[in-house]
Design a protein around this motif. Sequence first.
Motif, mmCIF file in Angstrom:
data_model
loop_
_atom_site.group_PDB
_atom_site.id
_atom_site.type_symbol
_atom_site.label_atom_id
_atom_site.label_comp_id
_atom_site.label_asym_id
_atom_site.label_seq_id
_atom_site.Cartn_x
_atom_site.Cartn_y
_atom_site.Cartn_z
ATOM 1 N N LYS A 16 0.710 -1.275 0.230
ATOM 2 C CA LYS A 16 -0.063 0.163 -0.280
ATOM 3 C C LYS A 16 0.704 1.422 0.080
ATOM 4 C CE LYS A 16 -3.911 2.361 0.607
ATOM 5 N NZ LYS A 16 -4.514 2.366 -0.631
ATOM 6 N N PHE A 17 1.906 1.190 1.184
ATOM 7 C CA PHE A 17 2.754 2.533 0.736
ATOM 8 C C PHE A 17 3.594 2.682 -0.618
ATOM 9 C CE2 PHE A 17 6.954 4.016 1.803
ATOM 10 C CZ PHE A 17 6.340 4.717 2.218
ATOM 11 N N VAL A 18 4.067 1.267 -0.884
ATOM 12 C CA VAL A 18 4.346 2.403 -2.172
ATOM 13 C C VAL A 18 3.111 2.144 -3.265
ATOM 14 C CG1 VAL A 18 5.563 0.575 -4.791
ATOM 15 C CG2 VAL A 18 6.723 0.296 -2.371
ATOM 16 N N ALA A 23 2.915 7.674 -6.680
ATOM 17 C CA ALA A 23 2.111 8.503 -7.485
ATOM 18 C C ALA A 23 2.639 9.901 -7.422
ATOM 19 C CB ALA A 23 0.075 8.290 -7.267
ATOM 20 N N TYR A 24 3.174 9.568 -6.471
ATOM 21 C CA TYR A 24 4.085 11.232 -6.811
ATOM 22 C C TYR A 24 4.859 11.633 -7.398
ATOM 23 C CZ TYR A 24 0.681 12.358 -3.156
ATOM 24 O OH TYR A 24 -1.084 12.469 -2.250
ATOM 25 N N PRO A 25 5.629 12.624 -7.842
ATOM 26 C CA PRO A 25 6.732 13.197 -9.065
ATOM 27 C C PRO A 25 8.370 13.545 -8.177
ATOM 28 C CG PRO A 25 4.925 15.144 -8.442
ATOM 29 C CD PRO A 25 5.045 13.872 -7.634
ATOM 30 N N TYR A 26 8.027 13.133 -6.564
ATOM 31 C CA TYR A 26 9.173 13.879 -5.712
ATOM 32 C C TYR A 26 9.728 12.151 -5.962
ATOM 33 C CZ TYR A 26 4.604 15.886 -3.540
ATOM 34 O OH TYR A 26 4.411 16.554 -3.535
ATOM 35 N N ASP A 27 11.112 12.180 -6.078
ATOM 36 C CA ASP A 27 12.145 11.475 -5.189
ATOM 37 C C ASP A 27 12.457 11.573 -4.021
ATOM 38 O OD1 ASP A 27 13.680 10.887 -8.548
ATOM 39 O OD2 ASP A 27 14.650 12.493 -8.097
ATOM 40 N N MET A 28 11.991 9.928 -3.237
ATOM 41 C CA MET A 28 11.778 9.302 -1.994
ATOM 42 C C MET A 28 13.306 8.834 -2.150
ATOM 43 S SD MET A 28 8.347 9.863 -2.080
ATOM 44 C CE MET A 28 7.339 10.351 -3.464
ATOM 45 N N ASP A 29 13.664 8.021 -0.758
ATOM 46 C CA ASP A 29 14.816 6.895 -0.266
ATOM 47 C C ASP A 29 14.390 6.780 1.213
ATOM 48 O OD1 ASP A 29 16.309 7.129 -2.459
ATOM 49 O OD2 ASP A 29 17.869 8.584 -2.065
ATOM 50 N N LEU A 30 14.312 5.069 1.471
ATOM 51 C CA LEU A 30 14.139 4.677 2.685
ATOM 52 C C LEU A 30 15.944 4.353 3.149
ATOM 53 C CD1 LEU A 30 10.823 2.672 2.733
ATOM 54 C CD2 LEU A 30 11.094 5.420 3.605
ATOM 55 N N ARG A 31 16.112 4.834 4.422
ATOM 56 C CA ARG A 31 17.288 4.954 4.528
ATOM 57 C C ARG A 31 16.859 3.827 6.284
ATOM 58 N NH1 ARG A 31 22.043 6.706 4.413
ATOM 59 N NH2 ARG A 31 20.691 9.068 3.005
ATOM 60 N N SER A 32 18.129 2.816 6.380
ATOM 61 C CA SER A 32 17.396 1.779 7.625
ATOM 62 C C SER A 32 19.056 1.799 8.127
ATOM 63 C CB SER A 32 16.534 0.534 6.998
ATOM 64 O OG SER A 32 16.871 -0.215 8.711
ATOM 65 N N GLY A 33 19.714 2.342 8.559
ATOM 66 C CA GLY A 33 20.853 2.703 8.935
ATOM 67 C C GLY A 33 22.229 2.763 7.979
ATOM 68 N N ARG A 34 22.781 1.756 7.141
ATOM 69 C CA ARG A 34 23.221 2.429 5.998
ATOM 70 C C ARG A 34 22.659 2.408 4.621
ATOM 71 N NH1 ARG A 34 26.660 -2.429 3.626
ATOM 72 N NH2 ARG A 34 26.417 -4.478 5.352
ATOM 73 N N HIS A 35 21.839 1.170 4.832
ATOM 74 C CA HIS A 35 21.191 0.478 3.642
ATOM 75 C C HIS A 35 20.452 1.713 2.869
ATOM 76 C CE1 HIS A 35 22.143 -2.918 4.060
ATOM 77 N NE2 HIS A 35 22.155 -3.128 5.476
ATOM 78 N N LEU A 66 1.048 14.717 -0.053
ATOM 79 C CA LEU A 66 2.335 12.948 0.377
ATOM 80 C C LEU A 66 2.218 12.157 1.671
ATOM 81 C CD1 LEU A 66 3.762 10.959 -0.269
ATOM 82 C CD2 LEU A 66 5.807 12.055 -0.344
ATOM 83 N N LEU A 67 2.628 13.698 2.445
ATOM 84 C CA LEU A 67 2.493 12.942 4.077
ATOM 85 C C LEU A 67 1.299 13.214 4.368
ATOM 86 C CD1 LEU A 67 5.661 16.049 5.178
ATOM 87 C CD2 LEU A 67 5.641 13.409 5.164
ATOM 88 N N ASN A 68 0.099 14.098 4.488
ATOM 89 C CA ASN A 68 -1.405 13.375 4.721
ATOM 90 C C ASN A 68 -1.564 13.006 4.697
ATOM 91 O OD1 ASN A 68 -1.721 16.298 6.171
ATOM 92 N ND2 ASN A 68 -2.745 16.620 3.866
#
Length: 75
Positions: A16-18, A23-35, A66-68
């Motif tokens: 669901k998150f993906v 649907a949004y044009p922004y670049d986004m990353d997820l960071r977990s530790g060094r990954h 997006l945050l909403n």
Amino acid sequence: MRSVNIKLNLMTDGAKFVQIVGAYPYDMDLRSGRHVVDAKSILGIFSLDWSKPVTMEIYSDDCEDLLNEIKPFIA
């Protein structure tokens, strides 16, 4: 750039998150530790450790819509 902590608990949460962020044009990353993975990548998200919140970095300052929409996932 905005950063928020995201908590995903179930496989359906990840899917669901993906769907939402894709649907949004922004670049986004997820960071977990060094990954670091692309937040729009279902395979990338499933490779992270979900036992603790991960940091989402949104490369836009105007992303309130997006945050909403991802509010249920914000830790």
